[in-house]
Motif scaffolding. Structure first.
Motif, mmCIF file in Angstrom:
data_model
loop_
_atom_site.group_PDB
_atom_site.id
_atom_site.type_symbol
_atom_site.label_atom_id
_atom_site.label_comp_id
_atom_site.label_asym_id
_atom_site.label_seq_id
_atom_site.Cartn_x
_atom_site.Cartn_y
_atom_site.Cartn_z
ATOM 1 N N ASN A 174 -8.969 -0.654 7.792
ATOM 2 C CA ASN A 174 -8.160 0.233 6.965
ATOM 3 C C ASN A 174 -7.264 1.140 7.799
ATOM 4 O O ASN A 174 -6.806 2.162 7.315
ATOM 5 C CB ASN A 174 -9.075 1.092 6.085
ATOM 6 N N ASP B 37 -3.771 2.028 6.431
ATOM 7 C CA ASP B 37 -3.886 2.818 5.202
ATOM 8 C C ASP B 37 -4.192 4.266 5.555
ATOM 9 O O ASP B 37 -3.637 5.202 4.996
ATOM 10 C CB ASP B 37 -4.992 2.253 4.300
ATOM 11 N N LYS C 154 -1.083 5.897 7.237
ATOM 12 C CA LYS C 154 -0.048 6.199 6.244
ATOM 13 C C LYS C 154 -0.447 7.406 5.410
ATOM 14 O O LYS C 154 0.378 8.278 5.138
ATOM 15 C CB LYS C 154 0.135 5.004 5.308
ATOM 16 N N ALA C 155 -1.716 7.440 4.991
ATOM 17 C CA ALA C 155 -2.169 8.563 4.182
ATOM 18 C C ALA C 155 -2.045 9.861 4.972
ATOM 19 O O ALA C 155 -1.676 10.891 4.428
ATOM 20 C CB ALA C 155 -3.610 8.335 3.722
ATOM 21 N N TYR D 70 0.137 10.493 7.371
ATOM 22 C CA TYR D 70 1.562 10.851 7.411
ATOM 23 C C TYR D 70 1.988 11.472 6.086
ATOM 24 O O TYR D 70 2.680 12.488 6.054
ATOM 25 C CB TYR D 70 2.413 9.606 7.688
ATOM 26 N N ALA D 71 1.547 10.828 4.973
ATOM 27 C CA ALA D 71 1.943 11.318 3.658
ATOM 28 C C ALA D 71 1.391 12.721 3.422
ATOM 29 O O ALA D 71 2.018 13.542 2.755
ATOM 30 C CB ALA D 71 1.461 10.367 2.572
ATOM 31 N N GLU E 98 8.658 -0.614 9.369
ATOM 32 C CA GLU E 98 8.158 0.200 8.268
ATOM 33 C C GLU E 98 8.119 1.685 8.641
ATOM 34 O O GLU E 98 8.615 2.536 7.902
ATOM 35 C CB GLU E 98 6.755 -0.288 7.884
ATOM 36 N N PHE E 99 7.522 1.994 9.807
ATOM 37 C CA PHE E 99 7.327 3.401 10.172
ATOM 38 C C PHE E 99 8.614 4.046 10.697
ATOM 39 O O PHE E 99 8.979 5.133 10.274
ATOM 40 C CB PHE E 99 6.209 3.525 11.215
ATOM 41 N N LEU F 59 11.425 4.687 8.125
ATOM 42 C CA LEU F 59 11.302 5.857 7.252
ATOM 43 C C LEU F 59 11.491 7.166 8.016
ATOM 44 O O LEU F 59 11.414 8.237 7.429
ATOM 45 C CB LEU F 59 9.918 5.871 6.601
ATOM 46 N N GLY F 60 11.674 7.067 9.312
ATOM 47 C CA GLY F 60 11.811 8.281 10.110
ATOM 48 C C GLY F 60 10.494 8.937 10.444
ATOM 49 O O GLY F 60 10.442 10.117 10.762
ATOM 50 N N ALA F 61 9.408 8.154 10.407
ATOM 51 C CA ALA F 61 8.092 8.736 10.674
ATOM 52 C C ALA F 61 7.844 8.928 12.172
ATOM 53 O O ALA F 61 7.129 9.842 12.564
ATOM 54 C CB ALA F 61 7.002 7.836 10.085
ATOM 55 N N ARG G 297 7.422 -5.052 4.685
ATOM 56 C CA ARG G 297 6.253 -5.472 3.905
ATOM 57 C C ARG G 297 5.409 -6.490 4.668
ATOM 58 O O ARG G 297 4.765 -7.355 4.083
ATOM 59 C CB ARG G 297 6.702 -6.046 2.572
ATOM 60 N N ALA H 22 1.695 -6.817 3.571
ATOM 61 C CA ALA H 22 1.500 -7.483 2.282
ATOM 62 C C ALA H 22 1.768 -8.981 2.410
ATOM 63 O O ALA H 22 1.067 -9.808 1.823
ATOM 64 C CB ALA H 22 2.424 -6.860 1.236
ATOM 65 N N ASP I 204 -1.124 -10.708 3.942
ATOM 66 C CA ASP I 204 -2.223 -10.849 2.986
ATOM 67 C C ASP I 204 -1.993 -12.034 2.045
ATOM 68 O O ASP I 204 -2.931 -12.740 1.681
ATOM 69 C CB ASP I 204 -2.409 -9.561 2.171
ATOM 70 N N ARG J 299 11.535 -6.801 -3.449
ATOM 71 C CA ARG J 299 11.171 -5.468 -3.938
ATOM 72 C C ARG J 299 11.970 -4.363 -3.305
ATOM 73 O O ARG J 299 12.213 -4.396 -2.110
ATOM 74 C CB ARG J 299 9.682 -5.203 -3.648
ATOM 75 N N LEU K 201 5.096 6.082 -0.983
ATOM 76 C CA LEU K 201 4.138 7.053 -0.449
ATOM 77 C C LEU K 201 4.696 7.846 0.724
ATOM 78 O O LEU K 201 4.681 9.073 0.730
ATOM 79 C CB LEU K 201 2.868 6.303 -0.018
ATOM 80 N N MET K 202 5.204 7.143 1.743
ATOM 81 C CA MET K 202 5.650 7.848 2.948
ATOM 82 C C MET K 202 7.054 8.409 2.796
ATOM 83 O O MET K 202 7.332 9.511 3.256
ATOM 84 C CB MET K 202 5.578 6.913 4.149
ATOM 85 N N ALA L 29 7.015 11.615 1.104
ATOM 86 C CA ALA L 29 6.402 12.648 1.939
ATOM 87 C C ALA L 29 7.424 13.258 2.895
ATOM 88 O O ALA L 29 7.394 14.448 3.178
ATOM 89 C CB ALA L 29 5.231 12.054 2.715
ATOM 90 N N PHE L 30 8.354 12.415 3.401
ATOM 91 C CA PHE L 30 9.357 12.925 4.334
ATOM 92 C C PHE L 30 10.558 13.528 3.615
ATOM 93 O O PHE L 30 11.240 14.396 4.139
ATOM 94 C CB PHE L 30 9.830 11.814 5.283
ATOM 95 N N TYR M 222 -5.617 0.415 -4.739
ATOM 96 C CA TYR M 222 -5.650 0.930 -3.365
ATOM 97 C C TYR M 222 -4.622 0.220 -2.492
ATOM 98 O O TYR M 222 -3.852 0.848 -1.763
ATOM 99 C CB TYR M 222 -7.069 0.752 -2.820
ATOM 100 N N PHE N 172 -1.553 2.126 -0.758
ATOM 101 C CA PHE N 172 -1.597 2.428 0.674
ATOM 102 C C PHE N 172 -1.057 1.318 1.565
ATOM 103 O O PHE N 172 -0.390 1.594 2.548
ATOM 104 C CB PHE N 172 -3.017 2.817 1.081
ATOM 105 N N ARG N 173 -1.337 0.054 1.228
ATOM 106 C CA ARG N 173 -0.767 -1.015 2.059
ATOM 107 C C ARG N 173 0.712 -1.166 1.754
ATOM 108 O O ARG N 173 1.533 -1.282 2.647
ATOM 109 C CB ARG N 173 -1.504 -2.336 1.802
ATOM 110 N N ASP N 174 1.051 -1.170 0.439
ATOM 111 C CA ASP N 174 2.438 -1.395 0.043
ATOM 112 C C ASP N 174 3.214 -0.101 -0.157
ATOM 113 O O ASP N 174 4.403 -0.144 -0.447
ATOM 114 C CB ASP N 174 2.484 -2.208 -1.251
#
Lengths: 425, 364
Positions: A74, A77, A80-81, A83-84, A101-102, A105-107, A386, A389, A392, A425, B49-50, B53-54, B326, B330-332
């Motif tokens: 995890n 997950d 990300k949580a 960061y959020a 991804e990261f 978003l400017g993370a 993605r 995903a 997966d 998406r 989600l992210m 947040a930003f 979940y 969190f993943r997507d």
């Protein structure tokens, strides 16, 4: 006198309290309780990385590092949580495939202008390593390794089947030959030819992906999914022929497939670079079934060589740049890890620094000379926000083929449609 | 007991009650009511989600779009015999509820509840994409189906085994109180420990179950990667884990049954199983209803077992609703869509809470 001592203690506390920077660090690789600070003595991914972190904590002046408890499955997950929630770790490990991804978003902090001052020489990184941490015009981390799928070989079983020549294993060059070799091993030893985690983590999926890439195809071009193809069907069929003939067991998960190989119940284990030092150590033990261990590059069964590969790297959250002292402390930790690239390479991973790659110490690492071709055939699926995903979906649909008997063309069509949904998406 | 006649204080009874309730109400509002409405609010947005947040402006109001993307599809039509098995059972169930009510076996409320469930069973499986159509999210309804199967297997399993255990250990001996503690112990473990224990139990290489089957000459069963057995493995684990609290509730119920009833029954030659059937069960009716409804609400939220033991596999056969929520969140990073699913789950569990409320008030 008494007052003097108390005064001194108070002063010392205030002084160190003012200068010591508390750095939180997030990582996967698993837990290691007693890693110590000797970066040359530890073995296995978890203990090697923890010994480097412990050494950094002890040796970098004014910086103390706390390793946060995280869990493999995890990890992203959790990150990300955090960061959020606005509380990401000050330094954390990640994979190359997560950069779009990261960083998108400017993370992540762009550290390109601060590397030199921190003592990190980016010209020493190999070209691929620099590419691994680059996104658009910035550098978003310090690379630590390349890791890839290898073929781990039990030479005794191969020898018994007549598949050893000049001390090297004879590996197949076509799907037909793969089946033939598997039958030879079964006939000579009664054991399975090939084992891998086909049931849990995506090791088996990466194996099939390699076979798709070897035919010049891919799962998508980044915009359009393309999995319901002749190339993908051929790649899947190359594996399922082994399952159908009872020459490989698709139901083994990561731990079970590894155990089967170490017990001497499979001639080949397809797994990553991260276990080379562990398997070398196991093979040396009396009680372990595997005695004669060899590492090979992923063989080319189709037209061109390809094997799945990725990169571990260390990043700093963009929000940390607001706190200059803390940011500098985090950079020092990154520099320390960069300095210990040779220690990390002991796991079996490939180093990222040219000076390390060319060193004698690197060449002397166990089995290192046996998989020098891997760096040249390293591949991955197209970058995507993605990625997780999509992996997966591949894992689920491909596993459905060999675990539940789902028709390959149906599973590949379903996977293609779902990956297309994710790309849209 | 409240003392109604103390005089001379400034506060009335209801004012005092309000003051005493305030800490609870404040906490409840802050940690339950607010997040709940916030969740509904998020479900009406395209909310990463992210990204949000930003940059708090990175969200976009989309109305019911998330619900549509999750639950609906392109060219969805309805047919009476699309899933014959479920739909025929639905029709039969509806007939049965009327029949049972007519002959006086079940009360009006129970009959209505049964009838509504039967109608839903007839209507819902009838929706399907027409030629060329498709569900927008092809995993959502199968995931709901898996969750229902899990609840449908786990709840009866927990209720029956907890009831039998409670009846067996409901004696005042030292050994029985030791057993009571023992059976309750599994309940206090965390899901990580429970799943670890059972993963080892189910392992085909080192597991206890594999060793037993091998002793009897069978080949070991690969539980967790078999499409048909993975769900069963999770159900078995969950029953073992959830037994304790149900057993305690049953024990409390059992101890409320007067000994006189059993003595009177014994005079009429009703002991053992007969007494259990004619005395214990009717007197436990309310407790059984309570345990069933609590378990249904609890088990709909299954997550850890499926996440840790099978990762939803193989082929999504153990993918359950909370795990999908979940992953989506969190993943997507797709918080809006995940919240829409969570609201759907809330509606299902809310329906069962209402049912419990209604059944609990029903006079015998």
């Amino acid at each position: 006198m008494k007052h003097l001592i108390i005064g001194a203690v108070v002063a010392a506390t205030v002084f160190t309290g003012a200068t010591a920077q508390e750095i939180t660090l997030g990582r996967f690789f698993g837990a290691c309780e007693d890693a110590g600070t000797d970066t040359k003595a530890s073995s296995g991914e978890a203990c090697i990385i923890q010994s480097i972190i412990n050494a950094a904590d002890a040796e970098i002046e004014g910086v103390s590092i706390t390793t946060l408890p995280t869990d493999w499955g995890n990890y992203y997950d959790q990150i990300k949580a955090s960061y959020a929630g606005g509380t990401p770790p000050d330094v954390h490990v990640m994979h190359r495939h997560r950069i779009p991804e990261f960083a998108g978003l400017g993370a992540l902090a762009d550290i390109s202008d601060d590397l030199e001052a921190a003592g990190i020489d980016r010209s020493d990184w190999s070209e691929n390593a620099l590419a691994a941490v680059s996104y658009e015009d910035g550098i978003y981390g310090v690379p630590m390794d390349f890791h890839a799928n290898l073929w781990h070989v039990n030479m005794d079983l191969m020898e018994a089947a007549g598949l050893v020549e000049n001390g090297k294993p004879i590996l197949p060059s076509s799907p037909e030959e793969l089946l033939k070799h598997a039958q030879m091993v079964k006939a000579a030893t009664g054991q399975n030819y090939l084992a891998a985690d086909f049931a849990q983590f995506p090791l088996g999926v990466r194996l099939v992906l390699a076979l798709i890439w070897q035919q010049g195809s891919n799962i998508s071009d980044g915009v359009t999914a393309s999995l319901n193809t002749d190339e993908a069907k051929a790649a899947v069929a190359a594996m399922t022929q082994l399952f159908d003939a009872g020459l490989a067991d698709p139901q083994l998960n990561y731990a079970d497939s590894q155990q089967a190989f170490l017990n001497g119940e499979a001639a080949i284990l397809v797994n990553g670079t991260w276990v080379v030092d562990f398997y070398s150590a196991e093979a040396a033990k009396e009680e372990v079934g595997l005695d004669n261990y060899y590492v090979a590059d992923f063989p080319t069964l189709f037209d061109t060589g390809a094997t799945w590969a990725d990169s571990h790297m260390w990043a700093i959250p963009a929000s940390l740049q607001a706190d200059e002292e803390k940011y500098q402390a985090a950079l020092k930790v990154l520099a320390f890890i960069n300095d210990h690239n040779i220690d990390w390479a002991r796991t079996g991973h490939m180093a990222v620094r040219t000076s390390v790659l060319e060193s004698d110490e690197y060449a002397a690492l166990p089995h290192r000379s046996e998989y020098t071709g891997t760096a040249g055939i390293a591949r991955d699926t197209p970058p995507s926000k993605r990625y997780g995903a999509i992996q997966d979906v591949l894992n689920r649909e491909l596993q459905a083929i060999w675990l539940t008997g789902k028709k390959a063309d149906v599973a590949l069509a379903d996977a293609e449609a779902e990956i297309q949904d994710l790309l849209d998406r | 007991m409240p003392e109604k006649h103390t005089s001379g204080r400034r506060m009335t009874e209801s004012q005092a009650a309000l003051v005493l309730l305030l800490p609870f109400l404040a906490t409840y509002a802050l940690f339950l009511v607010y997040p709940f409405f916030r969740g509904i609010w998020i479900s009406l947005h395209d909310w990463n989600l992210m990204a949000v947040a930003f940059n708090p402006d990175a969200k976009e109001f989309v109305g019911l779009h998330n619900y549509e993307r999750v639950m609906w599809g392109k060219d969805i039509t309805w047919g009476a015999l699309i899933s014959p098995v479920q739909q025929v059972i639905g029709v039969l169930g509806f007939g049965l509820s009327i029949f049972l009510h007519r002959i006086g076996w079940v009360s009006k409320v129970t009959a209505v509840a049964l009838g509504v469930a039967a109608i839903l069973l007839f209507v819902l499986p009838g929706f399907h994409p027409a030629e060329g159509g498709r569900w927008y999210d092809r995993r959502f309804w199968p995931t709901v189906g898996n969750t229902l199967i899990f609840v449908g297997l786990t709840v009866p399993g927990v209720v029956v085994s907890a009831l039998l255990l409670a009846a067996a250990v409901n004696r005042e001996t030292r050994a029985m109180s030791a057993f009571r503690t023992l059976f309750f112990l599994s309940q206090i473990m965390s899901v990580t420990v429970v799943t670890l224990i059972w993963q080892i139990m189910f392992s085909p290489r080192q597991g206890l179950i594999a060793n037993i089957t091998e002793t009897f000459g069978g080949s070991p069963i690969v539980w967790l990667t078999d499409e048909h057995l993975a769900m069963a493995a999770i159900v078995i684990t969950t029953i073992w884990w959830s037994l304790g609290i149900a057993m305690i509730l049953f024990l409390a119920g059992l101890q409320d049954i007067s000994k006189d009833l059993y003595e009177a029954a014994a005079l009429d030659n009703a002991t053992g199983a007969k007494a259990f059937w004619h005395i214990t069960l009717p007197n436990l009716k309310r407790t059984i209803t309570l345990v069933i409804v609590l378990q249904v609400i609890l088990q709909f939220q299954v997550f850890g077992q499926a996440h840790l033991m099978t990762r939803g596999g193989p082929n999504d056969s153990t993918q359950v609703l909370v795990r999908y929520i979940y992953q989506t969140a969190f993943r997507d990073s797709d918080l809006g869509r995940a919240s829409a699913m969570a609201v759907f789950l809330f509606v299902i569990m809310g329906a069962f809470s209402v049912l419990q409320f209604v059944l609990g008030r029903e006079e015998d």
